[in-house]
Scaffold this active site. Structure first.
Site, short mmCIF file in Angstrom:
data_model
loop_
_atom_site.label_atom_id
_atom_site.label_comp_id
_atom_site.label_asym_id
_atom_site.label_seq_id
_atom_site.Cartn_x
_atom_site.Cartn_y
_atom_site.Cartn_z
N LYS A 140 0.84 -1.20 0.00
CA LYS A 140 0.00 0.00 0.00
C LYS A 140 0.88 1.25 0.00
O LYS A 140 1.76 1.40 0.85
CB LYS A 140 -0.91 0.02 1.22
CG LYS A 140 -2.05 -0.97 1.16
CD LYS A 140 -2.95 -0.90 2.38
CE LYS A 140 -3.92 0.25 2.31
NZ LYS A 140 -4.88 0.22 3.43
N ILE A 141 0.59 2.14 -0.93
CA ILE A 141 1.31 3.40 -1.06
C ILE A 141 0.30 4.53 -1.12
O ILE A 141 -0.62 4.49 -1.95
CB ILE A 141 2.20 3.42 -2.32
CG1 ILE A 141 3.24 2.29 -2.25
CG2 ILE A 141 2.88 4.76 -2.50
CD1 ILE A 141 4.09 2.15 -3.51
#
EC number: 2.2.1.2
Length: 368
Positions: A140-141
């Protein structure tokens, strides 16, 4: 599965659980939800891990071992969370195999303190991918301005990405551009595009919370009549943008090489205002090729009494545009709202991360 959850699956919606804990894993709860509730994926975030580590004794043995080794608190967090994510990925592996690598996914977020640092985000994403070492992992970014370049570069390494904290349509279009650029980079780097998956996590309930607060402050009957319409309109227009991008020539060229679309993921789907139906952000956002990641309470409510009547997004775009225009006319600056929500989202995750570090530091000290 219940009829509502079966209907969601039939409509092309993947149901993911927005929660993870060592206790949920060791008791077999996640495996049970896969069969009883049709759960096909898991998302996590710093707030979820902060809560998980603060409760019960599930982590005590590993924390004690880390304390004996003298591991730093930052490294201890990586090792503890990677253990859970790896376990969840193994639990979901049959779904991953059965869906040709589309579902069965588990998401792990980079340190949110890096949200404004492209280089360190890329380095951390690569380290977490190596540490978990499961093909059904997603990193997740956050979709900050700095995160966009990181998303492209991480995808270019052949790493699957969950882009999080998306609030505005403008940012969402940038996210889709970053995804396409990332696939082009991955192809030039020799990666198999069919093995790269991505979702774009479009946050829902927080939009209504902020917009409704502003409508209440305006105090007019016209303003109050618009309560509860911003978030669903925003998500529906995001799906319209998704349809446009993933029917274009640039996408078709990548699809011919084995790529699969970056699916819209509806996040923050727990209803915060009791005046609204508790399954509103599920039943009003049914569209093929989407993911809805639900906290346990929303999953249970959907299972119990949701009325799923098929696709509720197609054919709504004109109304959604009209709702946006009405909100602006009423005096709600949506650009300001979305910018504020992004800043608050990053800050909240940083606060949860620091709370997690503080709690774990205390546990390591006690164990030592």
């Amino acid at each position: 599965m219940s009829k509502p959850l079966e209907a969601l699956a039939d409509a092309g919606v993947s149901v993911w659980l927005d929660d993870i804990s060592r206790e949920r894993l060791r008791t077999g709860n996640l495996a049970a939800l896969m069969s009883t509730h049709g759960v096909t994926g898991v998302t996590s975030n710093p707030t979820i891990f902060d809560k998980a580590l603060a409760e019960g004794d599930a982590y005590d043995e590993q924390v004690a071992d880390l304390a004996r080794r003298g591991v730093s608190v930052d490294e201890a967090v990586r090792l503890l969370t990677a253990y859970d994510i790896r376990w969840a990925a193994d639990t979901l592996r049959p779904v991953y195999d059965a869906t040709d690598r589309v579902d069965g996914r588990v998401s792990l977020e980079v340190d949110p303190r890096l949200a404004r640092d492209t280089e360190r985000t890329v380095a951390e994403a690569k380290a977490l991918w190596w540490l978990v070492d499961r093909p059904n992992l997603m990193i997740k970014i956050p979709a900050t301005a700095e995160g966009l370049a990181a998303i492209t570069r991480v995808l270019g390494q052949g790493i699957s990405v969950n882009v999080t904290l998306i609030f505005s349509l403008a940012r969402y279009r940038q996210v889709m551009d970053a995804f396409l650029e990332g696939l082009e980079l991955a192809r030039s780097n020799g990666h198999d595009l069919s093995r790269i998956q991505s979702v774009a996590s479009f946050f829902v309930s927080r939009v209504d919370s902020e917009v409704d607060k502003r409508l209440d402050a305006l105090g007019t009957d016209e303003a109050r009549a618009l309560r509860g319409r911003a978030a669903i309109a925003n998500a529906r227009l995001a799906y319209q943008a998704y349809e446009e991008v993933f029917s274009g020539a640039e996408w078709k060229a990548l699809e011919a090489q084995g790529a699969t679309p970056q699916r819209p993921l509806w996040a923050s789907t727990g209803v915060k205002d009791p005046a609204y139906p508790d399954t509103a952000y599920v039943t009003e956002l049914v569209a093929r090729g989407t993911v809805n990641t639900m906290p346990q309470a929303t999953l249970d409510a959907t299972d119990d009494h949701a009325e799923v009547t098929g696709n509720t997004v197609l054919g709504t775009y004109e109304r959604a545009h009209a709702d946006f225009a009405a909100l602006e006319d009423a005096g709600v600056n949506l650009t300001e709202v979305f910018g504020l929500l992004e800043e608050e989202g990053v800050t909240k995750f940083i606060d949860s991360w620091e709370s997690l570090l503080a709690g774990l530091s205390a546990k390591l000290g006690s164990a030592a």
